[in-house]
Design a protein around this motif. Structure first.
Motif, PDB file in Angstrom:
ATOM      1  N   VAL A   1       0.835  -1.200   0.000  1.00 59.42           N
ATOM      2  CA  VAL A   1       0.000   0.000   0.000  1.00 59.42           C
ATOM      3  C   VAL A   1       0.874   1.257   0.000  1.00 59.42           C
ATOM      4  CG1 VAL A   1      -1.779   1.288   1.245  1.00 59.42           C
ATOM      5  CG2 VAL A   1      -1.944  -1.192   1.044  1.00 59.42           C
ATOM      6  N   GLN A   2       1.990   1.231   0.714  1.00 61.98           N
ATOM      7  CA  GLN A   2       2.888   2.388   0.714  1.00 61.98           C
ATOM      8  C   GLN A   2       3.451   2.652  -0.687  1.00 61.98           C
ATOM      9  OE1 GLN A   2       3.915   4.751   3.238  1.00 61.98           O
ATOM     10  NE2 GLN A   2       1.904   3.974   3.821  1.00 61.98           N
ATOM     11  N   LYS A   3       3.758   1.605  -1.426  1.00 60.29           N
ATOM     12  CA  LYS A   3       4.231   1.789  -2.810  1.00 60.29           C
ATOM     13  C   LYS A   3       3.117   2.369  -3.685  1.00 60.29           C
ATOM     14  CE  LYS A   3       8.067  -1.440  -3.160  1.00 60.29           C
ATOM     15  NZ  LYS A   3       8.328  -1.767  -1.784  1.00 60.29           N
ATOM     16  N   THR A   4       1.912   1.887  -3.480  1.00 61.94           N
ATOM     17  CA  THR A   4       0.767   2.427  -4.216  1.00 61.94           C
ATOM     18  C   THR A   4       0.569   3.901  -3.881  1.00 61.94           C
ATOM     19  OG1 THR A   4      -0.290   0.255  -4.210  1.00 61.94           O
ATOM     20  CG2 THR A   4      -1.710   2.162  -4.637  1.00 61.94           C
ATOM     21  N   LEU A   5       0.662   4.240  -2.611  1.00 63.89           N
ATOM     22  CA  LEU A   5       0.527   5.636  -2.190  1.00 63.89           C
ATOM     23  C   LEU A   5       1.629   6.501  -2.796  1.00 63.89           C
ATOM     24  CD1 LEU A   5      -0.540   5.182   1.534  1.00 63.89           C
ATOM     25  CD2 LEU A   5      -1.885   6.275  -0.278  1.00 63.89           C
ATOM     26  N   GLY A   6       2.829   5.953  -2.900  1.00 63.38           N
ATOM     27  CA  GLY A   6       3.919   6.690  -3.533  1.00 63.38           C
ATOM     28  C   GLY A   6       3.567   7.085  -4.959  1.00 63.38           C
ATOM     29  N   LEU A   7       2.990   6.147  -5.699  1.00 62.30           N
ATOM     30  CA  LEU A   7       2.551   6.429  -7.074  1.00 62.30           C
ATOM     31  C   LEU A   7       1.443   7.477  -7.108  1.00 62.30           C
ATOM     32  CD1 LEU A   7       2.422   2.759  -8.385  1.00 62.30           C
ATOM     33  CD2 LEU A   7       3.907   4.565  -9.292  1.00 62.30           C
ATOM     34  N   LEU A   8       0.475   7.307  -6.235  1.00 62.46           N
ATOM     35  CA  LEU A   8      -0.669   8.224  -6.229  1.00 62.46           C
ATOM     36  C   LEU A   8      -0.268   9.637  -5.804  1.00 62.46           C
ATOM     37  CD1 LEU A   8      -3.389   5.841  -4.770  1.00 62.46           C
ATOM     38  CD2 LEU A   8      -3.270   6.747  -7.111  1.00 62.46           C
ATOM     39  N   PHE A   9       0.576   9.743  -4.796  1.00 55.51           N
ATOM     40  CA  PHE A   9       1.032  11.071  -4.378  1.00 55.51           C
ATOM     41  C   PHE A   9       1.791  11.764  -5.505  1.00 55.51           C
ATOM     42  CE2 PHE A   9       0.327  10.030   0.178  1.00 55.51           C
ATOM     43  CZ  PHE A   9      -0.255  11.223   0.568  1.00 55.51           C
ATOM     44  N   ALA A  10       2.625  11.023  -6.223  1.00 52.23           N
ATOM     45  CA  ALA A  10       3.365  11.618  -7.345  1.00 52.23           C
ATOM     46  C   ALA A  10       2.395  12.107  -8.420  1.00 52.23           C
ATOM     47  CB  ALA A  10       4.361  10.609  -7.925  1.00 52.23           C
ATOM     48  N   ALA A  11       1.352  11.327  -8.702  1.00 46.82           N
ATOM     49  CA  ALA A  11       0.350  11.741  -9.697  1.00 46.82           C
ATOM     50  C   ALA A  11      -0.402  12.980  -9.221  1.00 46.82           C
ATOM     51  CB  ALA A  11      -0.628  10.589  -9.951  1.00 46.82           C
ATOM     52  N   ASP A  12      -0.801  12.998  -7.963  1.00 47.89           N
ATOM     53  CA  ASP A  12      -1.521  14.140  -7.395  1.00 47.89           C
ATOM     54  C   ASP A  12      -0.660  15.403  -7.473  1.00 47.89           C
ATOM     55  OD1 ASP A  12      -3.821  15.236  -6.051  1.00 47.89           O
ATOM     56  OD2 ASP A  12      -2.730  15.142  -4.154  1.00 47.89           O
ATOM     57  N   ARG A  13       0.613  15.247  -7.203  1.00 48.78           N
ATOM     58  CA  ARG A  13       1.558  16.364  -7.235  1.00 48.78           C
ATOM     59  C   ARG A  13       1.684  16.964  -8.629  1.00 48.78           C
ATOM     60  NH1 ARG A  13       4.948  13.251  -4.151  1.00 48.78           N
ATOM     61  NH2 ARG A  13       3.913  13.870  -2.254  1.00 48.78           N
ATOM     62  N   MET A  14       1.689  16.120  -9.639  1.00 48.48           N
ATOM     63  CA  MET A  14       1.838  16.613 -11.015  1.00 48.48           C
ATOM     64  C   MET A  14       0.651  17.482 -11.416  1.00 48.48           C
ATOM     65  SD  MET A  14       4.805  15.766 -11.776  1.00 48.48           S
ATOM     66  CE  MET A  14       4.791  16.472 -13.401  1.00 48.48           C
ATOM     67  N   LEU A  15      -0.506  17.252 -10.809  1.00 45.83           N
ATOM     68  CA  LEU A  15      -1.699  18.036 -11.129  1.00 45.83           C
ATOM     69  C   LEU A  15      -1.614  19.479 -10.635  1.00 45.83           C
ATOM     70  CD1 LEU A  15      -4.437  15.347 -10.343  1.00 45.83           C
ATOM     71  CD2 LEU A  15      -3.608  16.065 -12.598  1.00 45.83           C
ATOM     72  N   ILE A  16      -0.707  19.762  -9.702  1.00 47.61           N
ATOM     73  CA  ILE A  16      -0.606  21.122  -9.143  1.00 47.61           C
ATOM     74  C   ILE A  16       0.644  21.869  -9.589  1.00 47.61           C
ATOM     75  CG2 ILE A  16      -1.987  20.610  -7.103  1.00 47.61           C
ATOM     76  CD1 ILE A  16       0.697  20.433  -5.538  1.00 47.61           C
ATOM     77  N   MET A  17       1.430  21.272 -10.466  1.00 45.04           N
ATOM     78  CA  MET A  17       2.716  21.877 -10.837  1.00 45.04           C
ATOM     79  C   MET A  17       2.574  23.281 -11.415  1.00 45.04           C
ATOM     80  SD  MET A  17       5.093  19.966  -9.782  1.00 45.04           S
ATOM     81  CE  MET A  17       6.502  20.605 -10.639  1.00 45.04           C
ATOM     82  N   ASP A  18       1.528  23.540 -12.197  1.00 45.27           N
ATOM     83  CA  ASP A  18       1.350  24.877 -12.782  1.00 45.27           C
ATOM     84  C   ASP A  18       1.205  25.955 -11.708  1.00 45.27           C
ATOM     85  OD1 ASP A  18       1.561  23.856 -15.311  1.00 45.27           O
ATOM     86  OD2 ASP A  18      -0.599  23.812 -15.678  1.00 45.27           O
ATOM     87  N   LYS A  19       0.506  25.641 -10.628  1.00 49.26           N
ATOM     88  CA  LYS A  19       0.320  26.607  -9.543  1.00 49.26           C
ATOM     89  C   LYS A  19       1.655  27.033  -8.940  1.00 49.26           C
ATOM     90  CE  LYS A  19      -4.185  25.626  -7.575  1.00 49.26           C
ATOM     91  NZ  LYS A  19      -4.882  25.254  -6.355  1.00 49.26           N
ATOM     92  N   LEU A  20       2.597  26.115  -8.911  1.00 50.40           N
ATOM     93  CA  LEU A  20       3.874  26.375  -8.247  1.00 50.40           C
ATOM     94  C   LEU A  20       4.799  27.258  -9.068  1.00 50.40           C
ATOM     95  CD1 LEU A  20       4.573  22.831  -6.783  1.00 50.40           C
ATOM     96  CD2 LEU A  20       3.365  24.755  -5.744  1.00 50.40           C
ATOM     97  N   GLU A  21       4.420  27.542 -10.294  1.00 46.90           N
ATOM     98  CA  GLU A  21       5.250  28.373 -11.167  1.00 46.90           C
ATOM     99  C   GLU A  21       4.881  29.850 -11.104  1.00 46.90           C
ATOM    100  OE1 GLU A  21       7.876  27.001 -12.516  1.00 46.90           O
ATOM    101  OE2 GLU A  21       7.226  25.047 -11.790  1.00 46.90           O
TER     102      GLU A  21
END
Length: 192
Positions: free
Chosen positions: A60-80
């Motif tokens: 589950v921790q490996k799955t969460l690692g994947l999901l958190f990375a995907a969630d993070r990519m959705l907000i990258m524009d805001k960080l610029e």
């Protein structure tokens, strides 16, 4: 400027982000706050998985690692947005502290924005467990002891201010303001 707050559960990240946000806005800066996981569909899925009894298992921790990375990519524009101070409650650094193996998490988050300033709220593990009792499956001393050690090691690789979160709310807030002030062009004497 991109400021990230990190620390084990119960360290006071939400409270301190709110206080810093108010202080920065009162000093004329435009601020936006965010939290991970986000309110996206991926973020909602992460929140559901975190409530599962098996949330700390390797799979589950490996799955969460994947999901958190995907969630993070959705907000990258805001960080610029260079006109705002962005304050985030967690970042990919949380994944490095909570999920394993670290090398794999680093690859998953290769394109995640690194913070200009990392604020690590360092809290005693027993205090964390007492503050968060019953919230999720990460609230056990053994797991949080490992996460805290990971955070302290990871902090060495970033522009990081380690703040003692065992102090009272006002003292922690003052310490954070003193750390942040030079980065946003405010004087340390402006801190009340």
């Amino acid at each position: 400027m991109y400021i990230v707050f990190e620390g084990i559960d119960g360290a006071g990240k939400s409270t301190q982000i709110q206080l810093l946000n108010e202080w920065l806005e009162n000093n004329g800066l435009e601020v936006e706050t965010m939290v991970e996981p986000t309110d996206s569909e991926v973020g909602k899925l992460i929140r559901r998985i975190l409530q599962r009894p098996d949330a700390t298992t390797d799979r589950v921790q490996k799955t969460l690692g994947l999901l958190f990375a995907a969630d993070r990519m959705l907000i990258m524009d805001k960080l610029e947005d260079e006109k705002k101070v962005i304050i985030s409650d967690r970042s990919f650094i949380s994944s490095l502290a909570y999920q394993e193996p670290a090398e794999w998490i680093e690859v998953l988050n290769k394109y995640a924005k690194k913070p200009d300033l990392l604020i690590l709220l360092d809290l005693d593990v027993k205090t964390s467990v007492a503050r968060t009792s019953g919230e999720d499956t990460f609230e056990n001393e053994e797991f949080l002891t490992n996460v805290k050690a990971n955070y302290l090691e990871i902090a060495k690789n970033f522009n990081c201010e380690i703040i003692n979160a065992n102090n009272g709310v006002n003292k922690v807030s003052s310490d954070i303001k003193k750390a942040v002030a030079p980065y946003v062009g405010l004087c340390k004497d402006c801190i009340l």
